[in-house]
Scaffold this motif. Structure first.
Motif, PDB file in Angstrom:
ATOM      1  N   ARG A   1      35.958   9.873  32.925  1.00  0.00           N
ATOM      2  CA  ARG A   1      35.856  10.825  34.039  1.00  0.00           C
ATOM      3  C   ARG A   1      37.184  10.909  34.793  1.00  0.00           C
ATOM      4  O   ARG A   1      37.644  11.992  35.137  1.00  0.00           O
ATOM      5  CB  ARG A   1      34.718  10.385  34.967  1.00  0.00           C
ATOM      6  CG  ARG A   1      34.232  11.418  35.891  1.00  0.00           C
ATOM      7  CD  ARG A   1      33.754  12.691  35.241  1.00  0.00           C
ATOM      8  NE  ARG A   1      32.691  12.523  34.285  1.00  0.00           N
ATOM      9  CZ  ARG A   1      32.394  13.410  33.331  1.00  0.00           C
ATOM     10  NH1 ARG A   1      33.059  14.525  33.208  1.00  0.00           N
ATOM     11  NH2 ARG A   1      31.433  13.194  32.486  1.00  0.00           N
ATOM     12  N   THR A   2      37.818   9.767  35.022  1.00  0.00           N
ATOM     13  CA  THR A   2      39.103   9.759  35.724  1.00  0.00           C
ATOM     14  C   THR A   2      40.162  10.488  34.903  1.00  0.00           C
ATOM     15  O   THR A   2      40.956  11.265  35.444  1.00  0.00           O
ATOM     16  CB  THR A   2      39.548   8.318  36.036  1.00  0.00           C
ATOM     17  OG1 THR A   2      38.508   7.659  36.764  1.00  0.00           O
ATOM     18  CG2 THR A   2      40.820   8.284  36.847  1.00  0.00           C
ATOM     19  N   LEU A   3      40.178  10.246  33.595  1.00  0.00           N
ATOM     20  CA  LEU A   3      41.128  10.931  32.721  1.00  0.00           C
ATOM     21  C   LEU A   3      40.917  12.437  32.757  1.00  0.00           C
ATOM     22  O   LEU A   3      41.869  13.210  32.834  1.00  0.00           O
ATOM     23  CB  LEU A   3      40.986  10.419  31.283  1.00  0.00           C
ATOM     24  CG  LEU A   3      41.396   8.966  31.049  1.00  0.00           C
ATOM     25  CD1 LEU A   3      40.907   8.495  29.686  1.00  0.00           C
ATOM     26  CD2 LEU A   3      42.899   8.805  31.180  1.00  0.00           C
ATOM     27  N   GLN A   4      39.657  12.855  32.740  1.00  0.00           N
ATOM     28  CA  GLN A   4      39.343  14.285  32.775  1.00  0.00           C
ATOM     29  C   GLN A   4      39.773  14.904  34.106  1.00  0.00           C
ATOM     30  O   GLN A   4      40.381  15.969  34.142  1.00  0.00           O
ATOM     31  CB  GLN A   4      37.855  14.508  32.546  1.00  0.00           C
ATOM     32  CG  GLN A   4      37.474  15.963  32.499  1.00  0.00           C
ATOM     33  CD  GLN A   4      35.978  16.154  32.355  1.00  0.00           C
ATOM     34  OE1 GLN A   4      35.188  15.366  32.853  1.00  0.00           O
ATOM     35  NE2 GLN A   4      35.594  17.221  31.662  1.00  0.00           N
ATOM     36  N   TYR A   5      39.467  14.229  35.204  1.00  0.00           N
ATOM     37  CA  TYR A   5      39.851  14.751  36.526  1.00  0.00           C
ATOM     38  C   TYR A   5      41.369  14.851  36.659  1.00  0.00           C
ATOM     39  O   TYR A   5      41.887  15.808  37.234  1.00  0.00           O
ATOM     40  CB  TYR A   5      39.290  13.878  37.649  1.00  0.00           C
ATOM     41  CG  TYR A   5      37.803  13.972  37.836  1.00  0.00           C
ATOM     42  CD1 TYR A   5      37.080  15.114  37.492  1.00  0.00           C
ATOM     43  CD2 TYR A   5      37.094  12.912  38.375  1.00  0.00           C
ATOM     44  CE1 TYR A   5      35.713  15.186  37.665  1.00  0.00           C
ATOM     45  CE2 TYR A   5      35.721  12.980  38.557  1.00  0.00           C
ATOM     46  CZ  TYR A   5      35.030  14.114  38.202  1.00  0.00           C
ATOM     47  OH  TYR A   5      33.679  14.183  38.383  1.00  0.00           O
ATOM     48  N   LEU A   6      42.076  13.850  36.133  1.00  0.00           N
ATOM     49  CA  LEU A   6      43.532  13.876  36.216  1.00  0.00           C
ATOM     50  C   LEU A   6      44.090  15.054  35.406  1.00  0.00           C
ATOM     51  O   LEU A   6      44.951  15.794  35.892  1.00  0.00           O
ATOM     52  CB  LEU A   6      44.108  12.553  35.720  1.00  0.00           C
ATOM     53  CG  LEU A   6      45.611  12.363  35.849  1.00  0.00           C
ATOM     54  CD1 LEU A   6      46.080  12.552  37.285  1.00  0.00           C
ATOM     55  CD2 LEU A   6      46.008  10.984  35.353  1.00  0.00           C
ATOM     56  N   ALA A   7      43.592  15.247  34.204  1.00  0.00           N
ATOM     57  CA  ALA A   7      44.034  16.385  33.385  1.00  0.00           C
ATOM     58  C   ALA A   7      43.728  17.707  34.074  1.00  0.00           C
ATOM     59  O   ALA A   7      44.591  18.597  34.140  1.00  0.00           O
ATOM     60  CB  ALA A   7      43.354  16.325  32.015  1.00  0.00           C
ATOM     61  N   ASN A   8      42.526  17.839  34.611  1.00  0.00           N
ATOM     62  CA  ASN A   8      42.145  19.080  35.293  1.00  0.00           C
ATOM     63  C   ASN A   8      43.012  19.339  36.524  1.00  0.00           C
ATOM     64  O   ASN A   8      43.369  20.486  36.808  1.00  0.00           O
ATOM     65  CB  ASN A   8      40.676  19.040  35.701  1.00  0.00           C
ATOM     66  CG  ASN A   8      39.741  19.172  34.528  1.00  0.00           C
ATOM     67  OD1 ASN A   8      40.115  19.612  33.456  1.00  0.00           O
ATOM     68  ND2 ASN A   8      38.503  18.774  34.723  1.00  0.00           N
ATOM     69  N   THR A   9      43.355  18.287  37.240  1.00  0.00           N
ATOM     70  CA  THR A   9      44.180  18.447  38.438  1.00  0.00           C
ATOM     71  C   THR A   9      45.575  18.933  38.071  1.00  0.00           C
ATOM     72  O   THR A   9      46.109  19.845  38.709  1.00  0.00           O
ATOM     73  CB  THR A   9      44.255  17.121  39.226  1.00  0.00           C
ATOM     74  OG1 THR A   9      42.918  16.721  39.576  1.00  0.00           O
ATOM     75  CG2 THR A   9      45.074  17.272  40.492  1.00  0.00           C
ATOM     76  N   TYR A  10      46.161  18.334  37.036  1.00  0.00           N
ATOM     77  CA  TYR A  10      47.470  18.812  36.586  1.00  0.00           C
ATOM     78  C   TYR A  10      47.385  20.272  36.161  1.00  0.00           C
ATOM     79  O   TYR A  10      48.266  21.076  36.486  1.00  0.00           O
ATOM     80  CB  TYR A  10      47.993  17.973  35.415  1.00  0.00           C
ATOM     81  CG  TYR A  10      48.735  16.728  35.836  1.00  0.00           C
ATOM     82  CD1 TYR A  10      49.854  16.814  36.668  1.00  0.00           C
ATOM     83  CD2 TYR A  10      48.354  15.467  35.405  1.00  0.00           C
ATOM     84  CE1 TYR A  10      50.561  15.677  37.037  1.00  0.00           C
ATOM     85  CE2 TYR A  10      49.046  14.330  35.781  1.00  0.00           C
ATOM     86  CZ  TYR A  10      50.147  14.446  36.593  1.00  0.00           C
ATOM     87  OH  TYR A  10      50.840  13.331  36.972  1.00  0.00           O
TER      88      TYR A  10
END
Length: 87
Positions: free
Chosen positions: A33-42
């Motif tokens: 989930r953290t990896l997904q949120y980080l990718a989405n934020t970028y």
């Protein structure tokens, strides 16, 4: 709030989110989930090349996550690669 200030504030909040998400990854390096949120934020910030490795890590670590999330990430990876493809 004036639109220009609102846009600036949104970008500032997303930058702060990146710092928090990276701190979380130091504790749980492969949290999907953290990896997904980080990718989405970028991606939201228009930094698609920076989003790419985070989407790839998410896909690799998200085997037990819903297929729809992995599929969406795979589509984003394909779009980013296509966008930056040189011919």
């Amino acid at each position: 709030m004036p639109p220009a200030r609102e846009a600036w504030r949104k970008k500032q909040r997303k930058s702060m989110n990146i710092a928090r998400l990276k701190a979380d990854l130091k504790v749980t390096p492969n949290d999907p989930r953290t990896l997904q949120y980080l990718a989405n934020t970028y991606l939201d910030l228009g930094m698609d090349k920076r989003a790419l490795p985070w989407y790839k890590r998410f896909i690799a670590s998200a085997v037990s996550n819903p297929y729809a999330d992995r599929y969406a990430a795979m589509c984003r990876v394909a779009q980013i690669i296509h966008l930056h493809k040189t011919t």
